[in-house]
Design an enzyme around this catalytic site. Structure first.
Site, PDB file in Angstrom:
ATOM      1  N   TYR A 163      54.283  25.867  39.906  1.00 19.41           N
ATOM      2  CA  TYR A 163      55.463  26.643  38.863  1.00 19.41           C
ATOM      3  C   TYR A 163      56.822  27.358  39.583  1.00 19.41           C
ATOM      4  O   TYR A 163      56.482  26.127  40.716  1.00 19.41           O
ATOM      5  CB  TYR A 163      54.956  28.044  39.026  1.00 19.41           C
ATOM      6  CG  TYR A 163      53.614  29.019  38.679  1.00 19.41           C
ATOM      7  CD1 TYR A 163      53.896  29.473  37.564  1.00 19.41           C
ATOM      8  CD2 TYR A 163      52.289  28.884  39.179  1.00 19.41           C
ATOM      9  CE1 TYR A 163      52.391  30.124  37.251  1.00 19.41           C
ATOM     10  CE2 TYR A 163      51.485  29.696  38.771  1.00 19.41           C
ATOM     11  CZ  TYR A 163      51.231  30.928  38.124  1.00 19.41           C
ATOM     12  OH  TYR A 163      50.290  30.681  37.192  1.00 19.41           O
ATOM     13  N   TYR A 202      45.295  25.456  40.095  1.00 20.66           N
ATOM     14  CA  TYR A 202      45.555  25.149  41.756  1.00 20.66           C
ATOM     15  C   TYR A 202      44.830  25.406  42.549  1.00 20.66           C
ATOM     16  O   TYR A 202      44.342  27.478  42.223  1.00 20.66           O
ATOM     17  CB  TYR A 202      46.996  25.641  41.296  1.00 20.66           C
ATOM     18  CG  TYR A 202      47.077  27.512  41.072  1.00 20.66           C
ATOM     19  CD1 TYR A 202      47.219  28.408  42.232  1.00 20.66           C
ATOM     20  CD2 TYR A 202      47.420  27.607  39.344  1.00 20.66           C
ATOM     21  CE1 TYR A 202      47.619  29.840  41.307  1.00 20.66           C
ATOM     22  CE2 TYR A 202      48.239  28.905  38.885  1.00 20.66           C
ATOM     23  CZ  TYR A 202      48.239  29.735  39.690  1.00 20.66           C
ATOM     24  OH  TYR A 202      48.101  31.022  39.826  1.00 20.66           O
ATOM     25  N   ARG A 226      42.349  29.066  40.817  1.00 21.02           N
ATOM     26  CA  ARG A 226      42.231  29.540  39.731  1.00 21.02           C
ATOM     27  C   ARG A 226      41.581  28.917  38.156  1.00 21.02           C
ATOM     28  O   ARG A 226      42.735  27.787  38.313  1.00 21.02           O
ATOM     29  CB  ARG A 226      43.920  30.041  39.364  1.00 21.02           C
ATOM     30  CG  ARG A 226      43.950  30.959  40.697  1.00 21.02           C
ATOM     31  CD  ARG A 226      43.956  32.511  40.325  1.00 21.02           C
ATOM     32  NE  ARG A 226      43.457  32.456  39.731  1.00 21.02           N
ATOM     33  CZ  ARG A 226      43.670  33.778  38.517  1.00 21.02           C
ATOM     34  NH1 ARG A 226      45.320  34.039  37.915  1.00 21.02           N
ATOM     35  NH2 ARG A 226      42.992  34.152  37.039  1.00 21.02           N
ATOM     36  N   HIS A 262      45.385  29.240  33.038  1.00 18.20           N
ATOM     37  CA  HIS A 262      44.838  30.263  32.608  1.00 18.20           C
ATOM     38  C   HIS A 262      46.836  30.123  31.532  1.00 18.20           C
ATOM     39  O   HIS A 262      47.836  30.052  32.480  1.00 18.20           O
ATOM     40  CB  HIS A 262      44.931  31.555  33.017  1.00 18.20           C
ATOM     41  CG  HIS A 262      45.622  31.136  34.711  1.00 18.20           C
ATOM     42  ND1 HIS A 262      45.406  30.398  35.861  1.00 18.20           N
ATOM     43  CD2 HIS A 262      46.546  31.863  34.902  1.00 18.20           C
ATOM     44  CE1 HIS A 262      46.174  31.297  36.576  1.00 18.20           C
ATOM     45  NE2 HIS A 262      47.167  32.375  36.406  1.00 18.20           N
ATOM     46  N   HIS A 272      49.304  33.042  31.026  1.00 16.91           N
ATOM     47  CA  HIS A 272      50.403  34.625  31.639  1.00 16.91           C
ATOM     48  C   HIS A 272      50.886  35.619  30.046  1.00 16.91           C
ATOM     49  O   HIS A 272      51.964  35.086  29.264  1.00 16.91           O
ATOM     50  CB  HIS A 272      51.181  34.692  32.457  1.00 16.91           C
ATOM     51  CG  HIS A 272      51.136  35.202  34.073  1.00 16.91           C
ATOM     52  ND1 HIS A 272      49.672  35.329  34.364  1.00 16.91           N
ATOM     53  CD2 HIS A 272      50.535  33.356  34.893  1.00 16.91           C
ATOM     54  CE1 HIS A 272      49.188  34.846  35.630  1.00 16.91           C
ATOM     55  NE2 HIS A 272      49.814  33.588  35.376  1.00 16.91           N
TER      56      HIS A 272
END
Length: 270
Positions: A142, A181, A191, A194, A196
């Site tokens: 991110y 990640y 994780r 995905h 959001h």
């Protein structure tokens, strides 16, 4: 600020001030929107059971801190719960649904086109609803200061966008598939890939948050966030591979419908 699997990422940021000229829409996005409307799929039948995750799920450690300690109190409906979209078409620029045009060149990673519908409990479309998306880049990173994952940032990918549903409740997003990640929730925790989603009603005060996952991901079986969702709801969070929605030789296509109420509701709060 929203928690994304144990890390903090910026969410809910208004992108209405689009400083990207429409001419910068990627060729991939132009090809995607030029396609004929996709064939609608009937809503899947589900049993009238709760599909939403509990507020407290001990294996998902941050829920131990934020779960309410007292029973919830039901309050009377307020004017904020009045049905009906409020965001005008000009609120979102068409290019904001294309997450591949922020930089000076195309971002790295597996290109994808995601389509779907936003529906109510009776299968009726929810038109002109604001949908925000945010995600990690193809390396699972991110662009946020607190993300300390040892993976490269992509200067051509900011990982955020927004779109308004059309009159039939449809949306289309062009992006890259996010990478997995590591996170500090538990030993060897990673994780799964995905995206959001934020869903807005007729005001910013009406906001639902969920995540979309990808089919066949082996990390789903060991992800406490995904596993916190009751079994009946897990399949509702996984997109379908839909090759016809992709662009041959350029991008894979996926389809994911969201339902905001009723027994077929998409699990929220993940």
């Amino acid at each position: 600020m929203m928690s994304a699997g144990g890390r903090v990422v910026k969410a809910g940021t208004s992108l209405c001030g689009d400083n990207r000229p429409s001419a910068r829409r990627s060729r991939l996005y132009r090809l995607a929107v030029a396609r004929m409307p996709w064939r609608e799929k009937p809503m899947a039948e589900t049993r009238p059971v709760d599909v939403h995750p509990p507020y407290l799920y001990p294996d998902y450690k941050s829920t131990r801190l934020r779960a309410p300690a007292q029973p919830l109190v039901r309050v009377a409906p307020s004017p904020l719960e009045t049905a009906g979209p409020v965001f005008p078409k000009r609120f979102v620029g068409e290019s904001e649904a294309d997450l591949t045009t922020w930089g000076t060149s195309a971002p790295l990673g597996e290109k994808m086109v995601l389509v779907g519908r936003l529906l109510d409990e009776d299968g009726r479309p929810v038109p002109r609803a604001l949908i925000e998306v945010w995600q990690a880049n193809a390396s699972g990173k991110y662009p946020h200061a607190v993300d300390d994952h040892d993976a490269p940032l992509d200067p051509n990918f900011l990982g955020k966008g927004q779109v308004l549903t059309d009159d039939e409740g449809r949306y289309r997003v062009v992006t890259v598939k996010p990478g997995a990640y590591p996170w500090q929730n538990h030993p060897f925790g990673w994780r799964p890939a995905h995206i959001h989603f934020s869903l807005f009603g007729n005001a910013y005060a009406q906001r639902l948050i969920t995540q979309m996952f990808f089919p066949g991901d082996p990390l789903l079986a060991i992800d406490p966030i995904f596993q916190s969702v009751p079994e009946a709801g897990r399949k509702l969070l996984i997109a379908d591979l839909d090759l016809e929605q992709g662009i041959e030789g350029m991008a894979l296509g996926y389809r994911w419908d969201m339902v905001v109420r009723g027994p077929r509701a998409t699990p929220m709060g993940v």
